[in-house]
Design an enzyme around this catalytic site. Sequence first.
Site, short mmCIF file in Angstrom:
data_model
loop_
_atom_site.label_atom_id
_atom_site.label_comp_id
_atom_site.label_asym_id
_atom_site.label_seq_id
_atom_site.Cartn_x
_atom_site.Cartn_y
_atom_site.Cartn_z
N ASP A 172 0.85 -1.20 0.00
CA ASP A 172 0.00 0.00 0.00
C ASP A 172 0.88 1.25 0.00
O ASP A 172 0.65 2.20 -0.75
CB ASP A 172 -0.89 -0.04 1.25
CG ASP A 172 -2.14 0.83 1.11
OD1 ASP A 172 -2.52 1.18 -0.02
OD2 ASP A 172 -2.73 1.14 2.16
N HIS A 257 -4.64 2.32 -6.85
CA HIS A 257 -5.88 2.06 -6.11
C HIS A 257 -7.07 1.90 -7.05
O HIS A 257 -7.97 1.11 -6.78
CB HIS A 257 -6.15 3.17 -5.09
CG HIS A 257 -5.38 3.00 -3.82
ND1 HIS A 257 -4.06 3.38 -3.69
CD2 HIS A 257 -5.73 2.44 -2.63
CE1 HIS A 257 -3.64 3.06 -2.47
NE2 HIS A 257 -4.63 2.49 -1.80
N HIS A 260 -6.85 -1.56 -8.33
CA HIS A 260 -7.24 -2.41 -7.20
C HIS A 260 -8.76 -2.50 -7.09
O HIS A 260 -9.35 -3.57 -7.01
CB HIS A 260 -6.66 -1.85 -5.90
CG HIS A 260 -7.33 -2.35 -4.65
ND1 HIS A 260 -8.55 -1.86 -4.22
CD2 HIS A 260 -6.98 -3.29 -3.76
CE1 HIS A 260 -8.91 -2.49 -3.12
NE2 HIS A 260 -7.96 -3.36 -2.82
N HIS A 274 -5.72 -5.83 1.00
CA HIS A 274 -5.75 -4.57 0.25
C HIS A 274 -4.37 -4.23 -0.33
O HIS A 274 -4.23 -4.01 -1.54
CB HIS A 274 -6.23 -3.45 1.19
CG HIS A 274 -6.09 -2.07 0.64
ND1 HIS A 274 -7.00 -1.53 -0.25
CD2 HIS A 274 -5.15 -1.11 0.83
CE1 HIS A 274 -6.61 -0.30 -0.56
NE2 HIS A 274 -5.50 -0.02 0.08
ZN ZN Z 1 -4.54 1.89 0.22
#
Ligand code: ZN
Length: 375
Positions: A172, A257, A260, A274
């Site tokens: 992340d 993101h 994602h 995540h």
């Molecule tokens: Zn994130």
Amino acid sequence: MTQRGYGGPLRYVQGPGVASDLGCYVAPLGDRALVVIDGFFWDTLRPELQSALAGAGVAAEFVRFGGESSDAEIERCVAAGREAGATSVVGIGGGKALDTAKITAFHIGARIVTMPTIASTDSPTSSLGVIYSPQGVYDRVVRCGRNPDVVLVDSELIVKAPARFLAAGMGDALSTFYEARSNVESRSKNYIGDSYATTVGGYQIARACHDTLMRDGRAAYVAARDERLTTAVENIIEANTLLSGLGFENCGVSGAHGIHDALTVLEPTHHFLHGEKVAFGVLCLLVLENRPQAEFAEALSFCRDIGLPTTLADLGLGDVTAAEMARVGEAAMMPTNVIHSVPVTLSARAIADAIWTASALASSVDSLGRPASSH
Ligand SMILES: [Zn+2]
């Protein structure tokens, strides 16, 4: 002239054993606290924290977090907070427990303390909270209006969690600088208000996040697997939590993101954390923005070294069809997707092709950037 804005928590404190000082940090915010704590720590950590708070003169009402940051869960915590007359809400656990605490505090007008127990998310520092359905499907983002008053990070607690969480947090955090750069180049607004540009400070924090990962990430992963608390581990906890949190909120996110989020239309990805999916999203973003090959190789070898997925097959998508990937591309093109802050022209086809190509490149290039067939 464009306005620029910066925001962050009032205090950030990190170190082994700081959890036992919780009372000292909560007491200045008022003498009644609602504590939303992950069920995992109900029997282990709660008694110690209850006496730490009582010792500081804080009457604390503990709520066992139900596992999802859903509307129903938030309503339950809001009711408990009102009943207790809470002046502050303390969140203890992973990202969803902290988001529930932040949104609860927003509803009852209380101050906020976050105490993450894993370093896999950048929720602890931000003023944003995410709401999911009771089944865990993403619903919406809530702006809580203020960042936490105190972020308390007990590194001893975090190093005891499985190293996979620390690695996911690095995935992340790896997105932070690349996504900040997308936003600066496309002159997009950050998440501090509705119309602020990024500050020099915000952008440099995102850069420091990247530099810290490259310097200390591998050594931290190796140490954390054996629960060793080294300086590298402390630096990575800070990068994943403070630097990544300030970086994304003050600069904005983009394609890592966005991809994602779009990939979650395919069920196999639901079994990954995540940050694991965001790591693969970083590789896709670098292809989408056609960045130099050396950048791709650097990110690729980093992800490989700390066990993060780098190909579609690594995410359980080895058999993905062209029709399924077209759906991912279309999901990414939705107006609400965060991908639109990239400084390149987008189409569903361009996004799908970047995803295919990132995966193929990761399969065909070794960690030094050489074609895999050359050795
Ligand atoms: Zn994130």
